[in-house]
Design an enzyme around this catalytic site. Sequence first.
Site, PDB file in Angstrom:
ATOM      1  CD  GLU A  89     -66.553 -63.543 -38.510  1.00  0.00           C
ATOM      2  OE1 GLU A  89     -66.856 -64.738 -38.339  1.00  0.00           O
ATOM      3  OE2 GLU A  89     -66.511 -63.019 -39.630  1.00  0.00           O
ATOM      4  CG  HIS A  98     -36.092 -56.517 -34.665  1.00  0.00           C
ATOM      5  ND1 HIS A  98     -34.806 -56.149 -34.342  1.00  0.00           N
ATOM      6  CD2 HIS A  98     -36.216 -57.819 -34.306  1.00  0.00           C
ATOM      7  CE1 HIS A  98     -34.170 -57.192 -33.837  1.00  0.00           C
ATOM      8  NE2 HIS A  98     -35.009 -58.218 -33.796  1.00  0.00           N
ATOM      9  CE  LYS A 148     -70.734 -60.721 -46.341  1.00  0.00           C
ATOM     10  NZ  LYS A 148     -71.324 -61.956 -45.850  1.00  0.00           N
TER      11      LYS A 148
HETATM   12  O1  PA5 Z   1     -67.332 -67.351 -39.640  1.00  0.00           O
HETATM   13  C1  PA5 Z   1     -68.066 -67.009 -40.538  1.00  0.00           C
HETATM   14  O2  PA5 Z   1     -69.258 -67.341 -40.569  1.00  0.00           O
HETATM   15  C2  PA5 Z   1     -67.568 -66.194 -41.717  1.00  0.00           C
HETATM   16  O3  PA5 Z   1     -66.270 -65.781 -41.569  1.00  0.00           O
HETATM   17  C3  PA5 Z   1     -67.657 -67.023 -42.985  1.00  0.00           C
HETATM   18  O4  PA5 Z   1     -66.901 -68.181 -42.823  1.00  0.00           O
HETATM   19  C4  PA5 Z   1     -67.174 -66.264 -44.201  1.00  0.00           C
HETATM   20  O5  PA5 Z   1     -67.859 -65.047 -44.327  1.00  0.00           O
HETATM   21  C5  PA5 Z   1     -67.378 -67.085 -45.474  1.00  0.00           C
HETATM   22  O6  PA5 Z   1     -68.717 -67.453 -45.604  1.00  0.00           O
HETATM   23  P1  PA5 Z   1     -69.186 -68.559 -46.591  1.00  0.00           P
HETATM   24  O7  PA5 Z   1     -68.596 -69.856 -46.195  1.00  0.00           O
HETATM   25  O8  PA5 Z   1     -70.680 -68.556 -46.499  1.00  0.00           O
HETATM   26  O9  PA5 Z   1     -68.705 -68.154 -47.979  1.00  0.00           O
END
Ligand code: PA5
Length: 433
Positions: A287, A308, A422
């Site tokens: 990310e 394996h 989303k």
């Molecule tokens: O790193 C990030 O920002 C995302 O992976 C969020 O942690 C994830 O989408 C969950 O988001 P939230 O804590 O708003 O539910």
Amino acid sequence: MEQKLTVDIEGLSGFIPTEEIMAYAARSSMHLDELSSGTGKGNDFLGWINLPRTIIPELGKIEACASRLRTLTEATVVIGIGGSYLGSRAIIEALSDSFAACAKGGHKVLFAGQNLCSDYMSELLSLLDNLNYSIIVISKSGTTTEPAVAFRLLKAHLEAAVGKESASRRIVAVTDRSRGALRKMADTEGYETFTIPDDVGGRYSVLTSVGLLPLAVAGIDIHELVNGAASMHSTTVHNHDPGTNPALIYAAARNLLYREGKKIEIMVNYTPKLHFVAEWWKQLYGESEGKEGKGIFPASVDNTSDLHSMGQYIQEGERHIFETVMSVMKSRKKILIPATPGNEDNLNFLAGKTVAFVNEAAERGTRKAHIEGGVPNIRIGIPELNEFSLGELMFMFEIACGISGYLLDVNPFDQPGVEAYKKAMFSLLGKPV
Ligand code: PA5
């Protein structure tokens, strides 16, 4: 034996000269200054850097809440996804008994909200029919679909089991200070709450109540975890010397490899206990770096199992990969291989040796074979799997990730790409706009 976490780049010497890596690491140290002075991209999300110090006043409240939940109930369901899930899961899996779920007694920690699988949820609800449980619901935005769906189901289940008033004493919310549906619900229902700082993004939040509350409930020593991170903070944040700063070396080495066409980094472990640390690492790096058409693809294997399966590809497939091995130096438990009188399986040559000795040979042998097969290898030496060394490891990865993102010239603290799925999903579901 190593006492501190180390990053060893000897396995790169046949691919990139060590002097070149050290020189690049020294030049990369300018990005450490950008991180600590807040002058780089994404500088409104740098609160994580000082968490090893700033979280300390909150540890007492976290431990008190954890102890209340442990006294009140026999299990806790932790609801969250991505950065609101992977950090605590990684440390719990690394430090808990592998068969804790089958053991009688002890406080159980279960996870929900990290998928939309109907079978998983139905099986969890059936299990909870016979358990006295509490819920920790974690969502920074308070609007993420997967945990919101799980919370809706579990809240109804718990209220049906123990009544609304008692349920509200068993539910704890970890969320944003003021925004989002979860904050509103927590205030209305009177849940105990913990606040995720505005300037800490999900994947950098393991050292906030997001990670620490589930860990404390699982019986993990959160002070030692924070101590490990604090020690790595002193080793890295203001240290421009690549010879003693593992984050600089790791960030520089992987970026030079990327420039040489090694587009995929495989995080390797030799213990299933580190499976979820690799999952956490994949989110952190995927990310943070994968944007603007750039970024190393973070992958992982669990050895020796995956020798394996994926071992063939790594040994002889396309040469666009490099490996980073999380090498644990000392097992916590010792188990000896017995001799058998008939030696039917021809394994008596290993009699009296420990399983860890055999695992170490597998690790060293594989490393050698893969390097000879054209796969550069970075080795992260972890003295032992405990709270302190995991605190060191995760904080080192976070600092190196910030440096790496800046070396790629991207903002390592946003994730604009995760919105696309989303939008498409909500449009299919007919979400009102
Ligand atoms: O790193 C990030 O920002 C995302 O992976 C969020 O942690 C994830 O989408 C969950 O988001 P939230 O804590 O708003 O539910």
